[in-house]
Design a protein around this motif. Structure first.
Motif, mmCIF file in Angstrom:
data_model
loop_
_atom_site.group_PDB
_atom_site.id
_atom_site.type_symbol
_atom_site.label_atom_id
_atom_site.label_comp_id
_atom_site.label_asym_id
_atom_site.label_seq_id
_atom_site.Cartn_x
_atom_site.Cartn_y
_atom_site.Cartn_z
ATOM 1 N N SER A 1 55.619 63.477 32.776
ATOM 2 C CA SER A 1 55.171 62.319 33.551
ATOM 3 C C SER A 1 54.160 63.696 34.146
ATOM 4 O O SER A 1 53.465 62.796 34.929
ATOM 5 N N SER A 2 53.571 64.428 33.231
ATOM 6 C CA SER A 2 52.755 65.352 34.488
ATOM 7 C C SER A 2 51.453 65.091 33.279
ATOM 8 O O SER A 2 51.394 64.763 32.536
ATOM 9 N N LYS B 1 59.342 77.432 28.043
ATOM 10 C CA LYS B 1 60.405 76.834 27.514
ATOM 11 C C LYS B 1 59.754 75.820 26.162
ATOM 12 O O LYS B 1 60.493 75.814 25.754
ATOM 13 N N VAL B 2 59.205 76.884 25.409
ATOM 14 C CA VAL B 2 58.658 76.343 24.382
ATOM 15 C C VAL B 2 60.199 76.445 23.071
ATOM 16 O O VAL B 2 60.623 77.760 22.929
ATOM 17 N N VAL C 1 47.836 70.089 25.547
ATOM 18 C CA VAL C 1 47.419 69.976 26.639
ATOM 19 C C VAL C 1 48.610 69.934 27.598
ATOM 20 O O VAL C 1 48.278 69.410 28.148
ATOM 21 N N ALA C 2 50.050 71.233 28.308
ATOM 22 C CA ALA C 2 50.997 70.145 28.981
ATOM 23 C C ALA C 2 51.296 70.682 29.990
ATOM 24 O O ALA C 2 51.299 72.320 29.660
ATOM 25 N N ASP C 3 52.320 70.551 30.764
ATOM 26 C CA ASP C 3 53.148 71.256 32.241
ATOM 27 C C ASP C 3 53.834 72.131 31.333
ATOM 28 O O ASP C 3 54.758 71.763 30.409
ATOM 29 N N GLY C 4 53.623 73.500 31.498
ATOM 30 C CA GLY C 4 55.303 74.555 30.826
ATOM 31 C C GLY C 4 56.941 74.155 31.016
ATOM 32 O O GLY C 4 57.373 73.910 30.380
ATOM 33 N N ALA C 5 56.923 73.260 32.248
ATOM 34 C CA ALA C 5 58.267 72.274 31.993
ATOM 35 C C ALA C 5 59.194 71.414 31.578
ATOM 36 O O ALA C 5 59.663 71.400 30.891
ATOM 37 N N ASP C 6 57.371 70.545 31.439
ATOM 38 C CA ASP C 6 57.731 69.643 29.619
ATOM 39 C C ASP C 6 57.461 70.097 28.336
ATOM 40 O O ASP C 6 57.373 69.543 26.911
ATOM 41 N N ASP D 1 58.914 71.468 25.934
ATOM 42 C CA ASP D 1 59.725 71.451 24.536
ATOM 43 C C ASP D 1 59.640 69.888 24.042
ATOM 44 O O ASP D 1 59.521 69.721 23.057
ATOM 45 N N LYS D 2 60.125 69.385 25.377
ATOM 46 C CA LYS D 2 59.732 67.436 24.696
ATOM 47 C C LYS D 2 58.406 66.820 24.089
ATOM 48 O O LYS D 2 58.309 66.327 23.461
ATOM 49 N N VAL D 3 57.770 67.490 25.395
ATOM 50 C CA VAL D 3 56.158 67.537 24.115
ATOM 51 C C VAL D 3 55.782 67.095 22.981
ATOM 52 O O VAL D 3 55.850 66.731 22.118
ATOM 53 N N LEU D 4 56.268 68.890 22.323
ATOM 54 C CA LEU D 4 56.267 69.496 20.958
ATOM 55 C C LEU D 4 57.471 68.760 20.863
ATOM 56 O O LEU D 4 56.914 68.137 18.943
ATOM 57 N N LYS D 5 58.531 68.468 21.238
ATOM 58 C CA LYS D 5 59.849 67.992 19.335
ATOM 59 C C LYS D 5 59.025 65.863 19.677
ATOM 60 O O LYS D 5 59.603 65.563 18.872
ATOM 61 N N ALA D 6 58.383 65.662 20.621
ATOM 62 C CA ALA D 6 57.782 64.298 20.606
ATOM 63 C C ALA D 6 56.843 64.244 19.371
ATOM 64 O O ALA D 6 56.203 63.410 19.421
#
Length: 475
Positions: free
Chosen positions: A338-339, A466-467, A361-366, A368-373
């Motif tokens: 949501s960031s 969280k990478v 480029v994304a928030d460090g907290a998310d 892991d979910k971004v890369l998997k998506a």
């Protein structure tokens, strides 16, 4: 007060200096020949004859130099020399030579001193510049149409017999350090350099930037060695826009007569292996790239791969807008976080291989979910294929991009140089449009299966806590 004294004060002012305004105010000015009010000024108008550009013409000279041109009847001419002297032609003892060579391109040589080169450029009113890529060292110029001869003479002198005086080269050290600082300040450049370094074993792993360890001092011996290996006529392609081809060939023959005709150093092969690399940077964001081996410039799959990139999704075409509805990657990432984020595709093509993937480029907290998506979208395209609507939209985008590239002189010249050097022929972007229509859904799906079955490369910089591990992305 005498008449002469009064006249002097009027014309020269109180301090005896000329007062032009006073003279004008106290004088009557007459034109030598007045135009009668009843007679309008006469002007000679000659309509400009518009001509269609001629097809590209390519000639290979006896010394091995390739000359290619397109006559577009412009009032200005653009000339560029492409030399196979990019960073992939460097060896261990010449690492960084291509970058330094770009900065030292217009220093003293056998024909001209650096002062004379600068003076001649200014007298011609021409602009000169040098650039380097992984494949090429490029020296180019824009000038008036009648100045082709002296412009080519300057470009030829750059590669004929450079001196690389130690004091001149080290005067350019600050510019090298500035380029390195600009690289370090731009996360995207750092990610792309790391992506090549990790993904390949061989020459494409070389950075286009000079290693900082070789800047103190800059080595003139390294430059001389690199020039002897790469500054040979068979490794050069001279291209021109807005030039008469026959005259262009004649000028090139005389100007490049003194260039070595040796074969030069061979291009080292690069092997794609994949891998991962992380770098901690004190920022809440993460810049990352996930890529696989792409297609080469001469591959028959280059068009399906180009369509695949547009189906996955490039950057939004509307400023400050989004492309969630048309980009698979953007839609997947928006559902994973949501960031705020930014995601686009990577498609690098070289003479023998390539890279295809995504930059995000994304928030460090998310992250892991971004890369998997993102990786899930790679697998979905390879396993489930694409729809006819997606392919039709991608074809329209690719056609528009090809047509618009005709308006970019730099893109046209690079395309002409690459095709002339590798194939000895030229297909304009407009001619390629018909081939785009022939690509089918199955063609794109087959390319996706082949590319995304290869090992991936993961590069991340920022808050990397969280990478995920590379192997876990495909689970």
């Amino acid at each position: 007060m005498s008449h002469l004294t009064r006249l002097g004060k009027i014309c020269y002012g109180a301090h005896g200096l000329p007062s032009v305004a006073s003279c004008i105010r106290n004088s009557r000015l007459y034109s030598m020949a007045a135009v009668p009010l009843s007679e309008a000024p006469r002007r000679e108008w000659k309509p400009v004859e518009k001509k269609n550009p001629e097809p590209a013409k390519i000639t290979r000279l006896e010394n091995g130099l390739t000359v290619a041109s397109i006559e577009d009847y412009s009032s200005t001419s653009r000339v560029a020399l492409y030399v196979n002297a990019g960073s992939r032609y460097e060896r261990f003892d010449t690492l960084g030579a291509s970058h330094v060579m770009k900065i030292c391109a217009f220093l003293s040589n056998k024909q001209n001193s650096s002062l004379k080169i600068t003076r001649d450029m200014e007298q011609l009113g021409a602009s000169f510049k040098a650039a380097n890529t992984r494949e090429h060292l490029i020296v180019s110029s824009d000038s008036l149409r009648g100045h082709i001869q002296p412009v080519i003479n300057i470009i030829a002198s750059v590669v004929s017999d450079p001196y690389f005086y130690r004091w001149e080269v080290n005067d350019r050290k600050d510019q090298v350090l500035l380029d390195l600082a600009a690289r370090d300040a731009n996360p995207q450049i750092g990610i792309m350099e790391a992506l090549h370094h990790v993904a390949y074993r061989g020459s494409l792993a070389n950075s286009i930037y000079c290693p900082s360890s070789r800047t103190n001092p800059l080595s003139t011996d390294m430059l001389h060695t690199f020039a002897q290996e790469c500054f040979t006529a068979p490794k050069m392609t001279l291209v021109g826009l807005g030039v008469n081809h026959d005259e262009f060939v004649q000028i090139a023959s005389s100007s490049f007569e003194g260039v070595s005709t040796a074969k030069g150093s061979e291009k080292q092969k690069s092997l794609y292996v994949g891998g991962e690399s992380r770098q901690w940077v004190d920022t809440p964001l993460v810049s990352a790239a996930v890529a696989t081996e792409g297609t080469s410039l001469e591959s028959k799959d280059i068009l399906p791969a180009g369509l695949l990139v547009r189906i996955l999704g490039n950057s939004p075409t509307i400023k400050y807008g989004n492309n969630i509805q048309t980009s698979r990657l953007s839609k997947a990432v928006s559902e994973a976080t949501s960031s705020p984020y930014a995601v686009s595709s990577i498609n690098k093509n070289y003479s023998d291989t390539g890279l295809l993937g995504s930059y995000v480029v994304a928030d460090g907290a998310d992250i892991d979910k971004v890369l998997k998506a993102i990786v899930n979208q790679y697998q979905n395209v390879a396993n489930s294929g694409i729809s006819n609507d997606e392919l039709a939209r991608a074809k329209t985008q690719l056609k528009a991009s090809a047509a618009m590239s005709c308006e970019n002189y730099g893109t046209v010249m690079e395309d002409l140089a690459v095709q002339a050097a590798y194939t000895g022929s030229y297909k304009s972007p407009i001619e390629i449009l018909d081939e785009v229509d022939k690509v089918s859904v199955q063609d794109v799906t087959n390319v996706a299966k082949r590319l995304f079955s290869a090992p991936l490369t993961l590069i991340a910089s920022g808050n990397i806590e969280k990478v995920p591990a590379l192997l876990s992305l495909r689970k």
